[in-house]
Design an enzyme around this catalytic site. Sequence first.
Site, mmCIF file in Angstrom:
data_model
loop_
_atom_site.group_PDB
_atom_site.id
_atom_site.type_symbol
_atom_site.label_atom_id
_atom_site.label_comp_id
_atom_site.label_asym_id
_atom_site.label_seq_id
_atom_site.Cartn_x
_atom_site.Cartn_y
_atom_site.Cartn_z
ATOM 1 N N TYR A 44 16.983 29.586 9.531
ATOM 2 C CA TYR A 44 15.511 30.426 9.832
ATOM 3 C C TYR A 44 15.338 30.326 11.472
ATOM 4 C CZ TYR A 44 13.756 30.405 4.996
ATOM 5 O OH TYR A 44 13.619 30.488 3.728
ATOM 6 N N LYS B 197 0.822 -1.176 -0.008
ATOM 7 C CA LYS B 197 0.087 0.001 -0.077
ATOM 8 C C LYS B 197 0.964 1.244 -0.063
ATOM 9 C CE LYS B 197 -0.351 -0.310 4.899
ATOM 10 N NZ LYS B 197 -1.044 -0.835 6.226
ATOM 11 N N ARG C 45 -10.727 -0.087 14.411
ATOM 12 C CA ARG C 45 -10.517 0.790 13.206
ATOM 13 C C ARG C 45 -11.348 0.242 11.977
ATOM 14 N NH1 ARG C 45 -4.212 1.213 10.777
ATOM 15 N NH2 ARG C 45 -4.965 -0.700 10.179
HETATM 16 C C1 LIG Z 1 -0.362 -1.931 6.934
HETATM 17 C C2 LIG Z 1 -1.055 -3.256 7.214
HETATM 18 C C3 LIG Z 1 -0.119 -4.223 7.366
HETATM 19 C C4 LIG Z 1 1.176 -4.236 7.246
HETATM 20 O O1 LIG Z 1 1.740 -3.654 8.432
HETATM 21 P P1 LIG Z 1 3.220 -3.572 8.770
HETATM 22 O O2 LIG Z 1 3.385 -3.185 10.345
HETATM 23 O O3 LIG Z 1 3.962 -2.630 7.898
HETATM 24 O O4 LIG Z 1 3.917 -4.905 8.764
HETATM 25 C C5 LIG Z 1 -0.810 -5.322 7.615
HETATM 26 N N1 LIG Z 1 -2.203 -5.570 7.802
HETATM 27 C C6 LIG Z 1 -3.161 -4.494 7.930
HETATM 28 C C7 LIG Z 1 -4.303 -4.578 8.021
HETATM 29 C C8 LIG Z 1 -2.505 -3.346 7.356
HETATM 30 O O5 LIG Z 1 -3.065 -2.190 7.490
#
Ligand SMILES: *Cc1c(COP(=O)(O)O)cnc(C)c1O
Length: 369
Positions: A254, A35, A133
């Site tokens: 800055y 992703k 979530r």
């Molecule tokens: C992003 C995600 C993962 C991968 O998690 P990592 O901590 O990057 O290995 C796996 N399962 C779900 C549902 C996620 O949202």
Amino acid sequence: MTGGATLTIDLGAVVANWRLLAGRVAPAECAAVVKADAYGLGAARVAPALAAAGCRTFFVAQPGEALALRALLPESTICCLGGLPPGAADAFAHARVRPVLNHLGEIEAWAARGRAAGVRLDAAVHIDTGMNRLGLGPDELETLAREPHRLDGIAVTHWISHLACAEADVAMNARQLGRFRMALARLPAAPASFANSSGVFLGRAFHFDLARPGVALYGANPTPGLPNPMAGVVRLDATVLQVRNVDSPMTVGYGATHRVERKGKLATVSVGYADGYLRSASGRGCVRASGAPAPVVGRVSMDLITVDVTDVPEGLVFPGATVEVMGPNRPVDAVAEDAGAIAYEILTSLGARYARVYLEPPCAEAALQ
Ligand SMILES: *Cc1c(COP(=O)(O)O)cnc(C)c1O
């Protein structure tokens, strides 16, 4: 010659990391989470390299990512964690994108699409065990357990759940595992998926049938507090634009937040917050100049940082030289810590201005498949 910074992404290291994780979870399958453009590293390069190495299942977050990946990987299984948005069922079915159904409404829509076509459409179903979530909460789980006909038209490939603190909280992991097992016992039999990167290192009980690592593929440490078992993937080298000697007390950058008190030498380096070098690393970050630590002084600007190279041996820092902002001597986790961030943020913030160089996996590895 960029005059900016060069991001080198080692696809061989990504493949080696996937193999290490796959070995840890075998005989369970090991997917890859790609992703957010493979955590900023470029899904179009990362996913095909992993597919060539034998990875069969890929997870993305959003429909657009799923459809783009389908165009690249005609044969792979592509799962969309964000579920099935209203109106997306046809597009998903046509592209053979497997939704991760998160609530009863999505289950209903996907089941209806399957029944209308007279088939059972593949889907994973997400059960919430403590993230609060995404996924079926206790009420919805109860409903589905009592009314499994709601799944008519769906072939459940996996029941999935997600750990809230896989890298840290032993008690919470155990609670979630217990809830997941209880849910599985009440639902129609199907394979299950639980572990993210850190979950892979929690032992057999967390592996089930399919692991879903993301960040560990890209070199971050899935076992904080212990040595990093993963190979580094990302290297970021930025160009020195100017070097100045400071021989009287003065301020840098800055806000004039940093005051130079001793005679010394500063280098101005071509990377800034517009490139994802987070402003919160102001006065805290550190780069390597010819292997020697050079702390970031003053504020991070949009396009520039200033580093103190007083202690770097003479002649090694000059306009056109490069410094290591991230790499073997400055792993992504250290860069994140400097900025009060996490490796996920550093990777997904990597800028669009970088010249990107991909190191291909050795041919022999690809040929193994
Ligand atoms: C992003 C995600 C993962 C991968 O998690 P990592 O901590 O990057 O290995 C796996 N399962 C779900 C549902 C996620 O949202």
